[in-house]
Scaffold this motif. Structure first.
Motif, mmCIF file in Angstrom:
data_model
loop_
_atom_site.group_PDB
_atom_site.id
_atom_site.type_symbol
_atom_site.label_atom_id
_atom_site.label_comp_id
_atom_site.label_asym_id
_atom_site.label_seq_id
_atom_site.Cartn_x
_atom_site.Cartn_y
_atom_site.Cartn_z
ATOM 1 N N ASP A 155 3.589 -0.159 6.834
ATOM 2 C CA ASP A 155 3.227 -1.537 6.505
ATOM 3 C C ASP A 155 1.724 -1.756 6.635
ATOM 4 N N ASP A 156 1.141 -1.276 7.710
ATOM 5 C CA ASP A 156 -0.304 -1.441 7.919
ATOM 6 C C ASP A 156 -1.102 -0.708 6.839
ATOM 7 N N ALA A 157 -0.654 0.505 6.513
ATOM 8 C CA ALA A 157 -1.381 1.295 5.517
ATOM 9 C C ALA A 157 -1.278 0.665 4.125
ATOM 10 N N LEU A 158 -0.083 0.178 3.770
ATOM 11 C CA LEU A 158 0.091 -0.429 2.440
ATOM 12 C C LEU A 158 -0.654 -1.756 2.338
ATOM 13 N N ASN A 159 -0.685 -2.506 3.444
ATOM 14 C CA ASN A 159 -1.452 -3.755 3.427
ATOM 15 C C ASN A 159 -2.920 -3.478 3.154
ATOM 16 N N GLU A 160 -3.425 -2.431 3.781
ATOM 17 C CA GLU A 160 -4.825 -2.067 3.580
ATOM 18 C C GLU A 160 -5.047 -1.558 2.153
ATOM 19 N N LYS A 161 -4.088 -0.773 1.671
ATOM 20 C CA LYS A 161 -4.205 -0.207 0.325
ATOM 21 C C LYS A 161 -4.079 -1.280 -0.752
ATOM 22 N N ALA A 162 -3.318 -2.337 -0.443
ATOM 23 C CA ALA A 162 -3.088 -3.408 -1.422
ATOM 24 C C ALA A 162 -4.280 -4.345 -1.555
ATOM 25 N N LYS A 163 -5.219 -4.286 -0.629
ATOM 26 C CA LYS A 163 -6.377 -5.166 -0.719
ATOM 27 C C LYS A 163 -7.146 -4.865 -2.006
ATOM 28 N N PRO A 164 -7.365 -5.889 -2.832
ATOM 29 C CA PRO A 164 -8.077 -5.638 -4.100
ATOM 30 C C PRO A 164 -9.566 -5.431 -3.878
#
Length: 753
Positions: free
Chosen positions: A318-327
């Motif tokens: 979850d933490d990694a995807l949240n960071e990756k999802a940042k535009p």
């Protein structure tokens, strides 16, 4: 514990000395002048007879009993005169009054209690008993663990126990009570690695649970699978989707680095690992290979993670995807105060779209079926689909994880939400897909959307709205330096992210096509050159006029599109969408909008535009002679046409478009700067068009008229709305004349601001 004092025998005092008896003077006998008669006074004659009064007889002293001495007493020092002492209940050692046992015995009692508690805890404890997966070897064994195996051979000296095809050993000792085939729980007594032998002993466990032990190999992240081709790997991740094919079961799994497909096979068409479902955290062992040109793992083992292991891996993902999802922080295509104020919400919308892609959720676009809405939908499609294909290993990923559907009405209708929910829930049940992210473009902001949005939120479906329709009254307004920077409206209760220029002091002239294109550019900056001309088409299709429109036209000029050609594109979109109806027309619209099939674009526009003009001309010939035009006392020109009676039905243009074309013709005849209102009506509907002059001079607003009609004629079931100068109204056919009369009165009663 209390007991009699051993020194004074419980008397509390002891003899310390003797002294002469004061009664007899130390003689031990009574005095010679003893008066017998008086002594025996009151005694019966028989008692008297016992004494020979005449004889010479000595009488013992009653005080000292004839000893001539009496004892001298003192309080017993051992018991302090109490006659009792306090002793340890266990060992008899003398204690202070407030204790029952001595410190030594207390410590022994505590140890016995702790030992008993440990014994009881051991009896109640649920111990882990491991079974080995087929890949485990002797190197994966641990002497501190219990294992479950099967007896495969019995000899005089012990029984051979097999844990899997790679690990077996000898359980030594008495085995007369065992048979071949019995399952036993054992612990390891010795591991002889050089000889490849293990010795076991039976373990007697009251309560236990079975845990599957997978082979101990280092974890590999999904993005590194290509470098492990042909090797066995272990991945830990979250299951996004489970799809049963006629052969293997396909699990789509994500970790913090990417998404991979895992093929598991038991029998053809039979669900492998039925205990594992969407949303579970799993540990997978398998070989990496290629399938259909994509990297895939052939599973040898899949274990569902529980407890802290599950929590840790899901939080990591979850933490990694949240960071990756940042535009990325990209600039807007044009300079705009309104866009700058909307930037936080637009970035939030982009983040939610990117996160949905990474989560393996379908991105479901709903947009109005006109030039503005279709430009918005296509722009978003061109940004989202490449990301889905880049992230998801399936060759059909874009068809599973992206859907674009036009809506006939400029709001989210019940008919649309029912379809969307039905398909989403069916996909969840049949294919294990997650519920989608709904993105509403060119609709979703008005009170008409609320009923549909409520249904979506019942299932906790995330909703993003990008719209430019007036959302109604602002419930709260955040102001800074005298400028509106944020507001809340009714639909925000049911929407996760709402992008609308009205919320920051803007209006409908900044179209949904422009807003969606800007958000699409934030979602995927690589598509900038492909889609940067779409806002200009959307603006011309919606007759928008603002500073941003002219900047968007300049961007289109950079791609050699003139304003005249862009207007033709907008008109061809409206023409083609009429016949596509509820189909998205992906390939055709790509050609018309010049985002694909570029070599066919101009041919398509030429062909469609000729037919477009022909049909418009045919419709106007039927309609124009039947227009009723009146100039009211307030100066407003009011045009009314019954499109049900005097227009061609079931063909292009539809009643709404017909009203627009009539309005344009009347503007040419009356004058562009005149206040003109046109109403095209049928038995149960009306379509409004008005010039900006009516809005600016008289405050004309379609939404206000619809609201007043609903109040003044409540039995007509009035519904509708739209932009200030363009919208529609629906009502009961039987009250059509009353509604039309009230509309006329509403326009007549307008006065200059």
């Amino acid at each position: 514990m209390k007991k009699n004092c051993p020194k004074c025998n419980g008397l509390g005092s002891i003899v310390v000395d003797y002294k002469e008896c004061s009664s007899c003077g130390g003689t031990g006998y009574e005095d010679d002048s003893f008066d017998v008669g008086n002594h025996f006074k009151g005694v019966n004659n028989n008692a008297r007879a016992k004494f020979d009064l005449g004889a010479d007889q000595d009488v013992p002293c009653e005080v000292c009993n004839g000893k001539g001495q009496v004892e001298v007493y003192e309080d017993c020092a051992y018991c302090n005169g109490t006659g009792q002492i306090n002793v340890c209940n266990d060992c008899g050692k003398i204690l202070d009054e407030k204790y029952d046992v001595c410190s030594e015995c207390g410590a022994k009692r505590k140890k016995r209690k702790e030992a008993e508690e440990k014994r009881l805890a051991r009896e109640k404890e649920v111990k882990d008993v491991y079974i080995l997966d087929p890949l485990c070897e002797m190197s994966d064994m641990d002497r501190d663990k219990l294992y479950k195996g099967k007896i495969t051979r019995i000899e005089k000296y012990g029984a051979f126990v097999t844990l899997n095809n790679n690990v077996w050993g000898l359980m030594r000792g008495e085995v007369s009570g065992y048979n071949v085939g019995d399952e036993v729980i054992v612990f390891i007594t010795s591991i002889k690695s050089r000889e490849g032998k293990i010795d076991f002993a039976p373990a007697y466990v009251r309560n236990h649970r079975i845990v599957k032990l997978t082979k101990s190999i280092p974890r590999t992240v999904i993005e590194d699978l290509d470098s492990k081709m042909g090797k066995m790997v272990r991945i830990d991740g979250e299951v996004l989707q489970v799809q049963q094919t006629s052969g293997p079961t396909i699990f789509t799994v994500t970790d913090e680095s990417g998404v991979a497909e895992v093929a598991a096979f038991d029998e053809a068409g039979v669900r492998a690992y039925p205990e594992v479902s969407e949303g579970d955290a799993v540990e997978i062992l398998g070989d990496v290979n290629q399938h259909g040109g994509k990297t895939q793992i052939e599973s040898s083992s899949m274990v569902k993670l529980e407890g802290t292991k599950k929590e840790d891996i899901l939080k990591l993902i979850d933490d990694a995807l949240n960071e990756k999802a940042k535009p990325e922080d990209v600039d807007f295509l044009v300079k705009s105060v309104i866009l700058n104020k909307l930037k936080p919400k637009m970035r939030e919308a982009a983040h939610k779209i990117r996160r949905a892609i990474l989560d393996g959720r379908t991105v479901l676009l709903r947009h109005h079926n006109d030039a503005d809405g279709i430009c918005a939908g296509v722009a978003m499609e061109k940004a989202v689909v490449p990301l889905i294909e880049e992230i998801n290993p399936s060759n059909d990923a874009q068809y599973y994880y992206f859907k674009r559907s036009p809506s006939k009405a400029p709001f989210y209708e019940l008919e649309d939400v029912v379809k969307d929910l039905s398909f989403a829930l069916e996909d969840q049940e049949r294919h294990g897909q997650k519920l989608p992210l709904i993105v509403l473009l060119d609709n979703g902001s008005t009170e008409e959307d609320i009923v549909a949005l409520m249904q979506a939120k019942i299932y906790d479906i995330e909703v993003v709205v990008i719209d430019h329709h007036s959302p109604g009254d602002l419930l709260t307004v955040d102001e800074r330096d005298g400028e509106i920077v944020g507001s809340t409206v009714a639909v925000d209760e049911y929407v996760d992210t709402h992008v609308n220029p009205y919320l920051v002091g803007g209006d409908s002239q900044l179209t949904a096509g422009a807003l969606a294109t800007e958000v699409a550019h934030i979602v995927n900056p690589k598509v900038k050159e492909l889609i940067k001309h779409l806002p200009a088409i959307a603006a011309l299709g919606d007759r928008a006029e603002c500073g941003e429109v002219y900047q968007y036209l300049e961007l289109a000029y950079e791609k050699n599109f003139t304003q005249e050609h862009l207007a033709k594109i907008a008109e061809c979109i409206d023409f083609e969408s009429y016949f596509l109806r509820f189909m998205n027309g992906r390939g055709i619209m790509d050609t018309i909008l010049a985002v694909d099939n570029f070599d066919k674009h101009y041919k398509m526009i030429d062909a469609l535009y000729r037919e477009y003009e022909k049909r418009i001309d045919t419709q106007l010939k039927a309609v124009l002679p039947n227009i009723e035009t009146t100039q009211f006392e307030n100066g407003i020109y009011f045009n009314m046409i019954d499109v049900e009676k005097f227009a061609h039905k079931f063909t292009f243009p539809a009643p709404g478009k017909t009203c627009g074309f009539v309005h344009d013709r009347m503007i040419k005849e009356i004058g562009e700067d005149k206040p003109i209102v046109t109403l095209g009506h049928g038995p149960d509907f009306g379509v409004f068009r008005a010039t900006d002059a009516v809005n600016e001079e008289f405050g004309f607003n379609v939404n206000d008229i619809v609201s007043n009609l609903a109040v003044n004629i409540p039995s007509a079931g009035v519904d509708g709305g739209g932009h200030e100068c363009a919208g529609s109204v629906k009502y009961i056919e039987g009250l059509g004349e009353e509604i039309l009369s009230e509309i006329v009165n509403e326009v007549k009663s307008l006065s200059k601001i």
